[in-house]
Design an enzyme around this catalytic site. Structure first.
Site, short mmCIF file in Angstrom:
data_model
loop_
_atom_site.label_atom_id
_atom_site.label_comp_id
_atom_site.label_asym_id
_atom_site.label_seq_id
_atom_site.Cartn_x
_atom_site.Cartn_y
_atom_site.Cartn_z
CB THR A 3 -0.83 -0.03 1.26
OG1 THR A 3 -1.54 -1.07 1.28
CG2 THR A 3 -1.92 1.28 1.28
CG ASP B 253 -1.36 -6.86 -2.39
OD1 ASP B 253 -2.21 -6.04 -2.47
OD2 ASP B 253 -1.29 -7.62 -1.41
N1 ASP Z 1 -2.56 -5.67 0.44
C1 ASP Z 1 -1.46 -4.83 1.09
C2 ASP Z 1 -0.29 -5.41 0.97
O1 ASP Z 1 0.24 -6.22 1.92
C3 ASP Z 1 -1.77 -4.24 2.41
C4 ASP Z 1 -0.64 -3.17 2.74
O2 ASP Z 1 0.26 -3.04 2.02
O3 ASP Z 1 -0.59 -2.75 3.79
O4 ASP Z 1 0.59 -5.40 -0.02
#
Ligand code: ASP
Length: 342
Positions: free
Chosen positions: A15, A59
């Site tokens: 994210t 991700d």
């Molecule tokens: N879905 C994201 C990931 O783990 C969530 C985050 O970055 O906090 O890549």
């Protein structure tokens, strides 16, 4: 005054570096170099920062041992040139990656800090800036010309943790991680308070080594009231299986029914390692405390003590990929290698 620290910032995805796709509303990975330009604060830090990025940021739900090796190799190739490393990573599997890197790096004498954020760095209310800036500051800390922190850590929402002790506990709070069985290594407030007594002490005379053989022929089973023989024996009879983590109740307790004992016994006899890890987020397995765990102890099940499931998975992959002989395996697993277990 000592020399400014050289920090390598490794962007894997998550994210922190994502932007919103306005057509779909979903977050997707983005070119991190462009995003970094939006954080002018970085140039005020008292260190030199270089960045490298995964060619295709991910991700962290797509994280796997192949990517762990990629991160480890970036650090290995740059180990002598840099004083510290900050790995930007999605929070979803950050604890797994932190645990895996901790085992892959033997005799680490420099900081490797994993961080990320719950909101993208471009978002007005982002938690990314504090996480990123403080992680870099911690990675740059020196004492008598040497790095102060010398282990794989995870920094999130004002706290520095030993990475292999952490678990993601919240999908929306900024305080997304916790380390229930080990105190935080540092807290960031008006001052940065390092809890020296909890840091791992490096053995600088021993050579830094990177272990890249990881064996993922393992399984994790979470017990629940009603789990049946067909499901359990299906998992325990997976072709090629070398070890299985059983997430037990409370202090390491499991059903005492005959069919359950038989499956565990047959599995151990086949030379497959069975590890007892509690499904509670905090506390420890105490095999033999209740009758409901004495049978596991007698069957030769490995005591996971206060290890997290994330660290148990990483430790198994590391040990199975290495040369630990079968007879010593239980003892080695039950011994702290990187401060992951008591
Ligand atoms: N879905 C994201 C990931 O783990 C969530 C985050 O970055 O906090 O890549």
């Amino acid at each position: 005054m000592g020399k400014r620290s050289d920090i390598l910032l490794i962007y894997t995805g998550g994210t922190i570096g994502m932007i919103k796709d306005y057509k779909t509303g979903a977050l997707r990975a983005f070119d991190f170099d462009k995003l970094l330009k939006r954080i002018p604060e970085l140039s005020h830090l008292d260190c030199n920062i270089k960045t490298v990025s995964f060619r295709k940021p991910i991700d962290s739900s797509d994280m796997n041992p192949g990517y762990w090796i990629q991160i480890a190799e970036i650090i290995e190739d740059n180990y002598t040139t840099f004083d510290g490393f900050v790995v930007l990573h999605g929070s979803d599997t950050m604890s797994y990656t932190g645990a895996a890197l901790s085992f892959m790096f033997e005799n680490l004498a420099k900081p490797v800090i994993l961080t990320g954020s719950q909101l993208p760095i471009g978002d007005l209310r982002t938690d990314a800036k504090e996480n990123l800036i403080t992680s870099i500051q911690i990675a740059a800390l020196k004492e008598k010309g040497r790095p102060k922190v010398t282990e794989v850590c995870l920094y999130f929402e004002y706290k520095l943790y030993r990475a292999n002790r952490t678990t993601k506990i919240n999908a929306e709070h900024f305080e997304a991680f916790d380390s229930l069985n080990y105190p935080s290594l540092a807290e960031s407030g008006v001052h940065l308070k390092i809890n020296e007594e909890y840091l791992l002490k490096p053995n600088r005379r021993k050579k830094f080594q990177v272990h890249k053989k990881l064996d993922n022929n393992i399984a994790v089973v979470k017990l629940y009231p009603g789990i049946n023989e067909a499901v359990l024996s299906g998992i325990f009879n997976t072709p090629g299986l070398k070890a299985v983590i059983v997430e037990t109740y409370g202090a390491g307790n499991a059903p005492t029914e005959d069919w359950f004992c038989r499956i565990v016994e047959d599995t151990v006899k086949k030379g497959i390692f069975v590890v007892n890890v509690t499904q509670c987020s905090g506390g420890s397995v105490l095999m033999g405390k209740y009758e409901a765990s004495t049978h596991l102890q007698k069957l030769g099940v490995i005591n996971g003590k206060d290890i997290t499931s994330e660290a148990a998975i990483a430790k198994l992959m590391y040990l199975l990929g290495g040369e630990t002989n079968k007879k010593a395996f239980k003892t080695v697993f039950e011994t702290p290698l990187r401060g992951e277990i008591r």
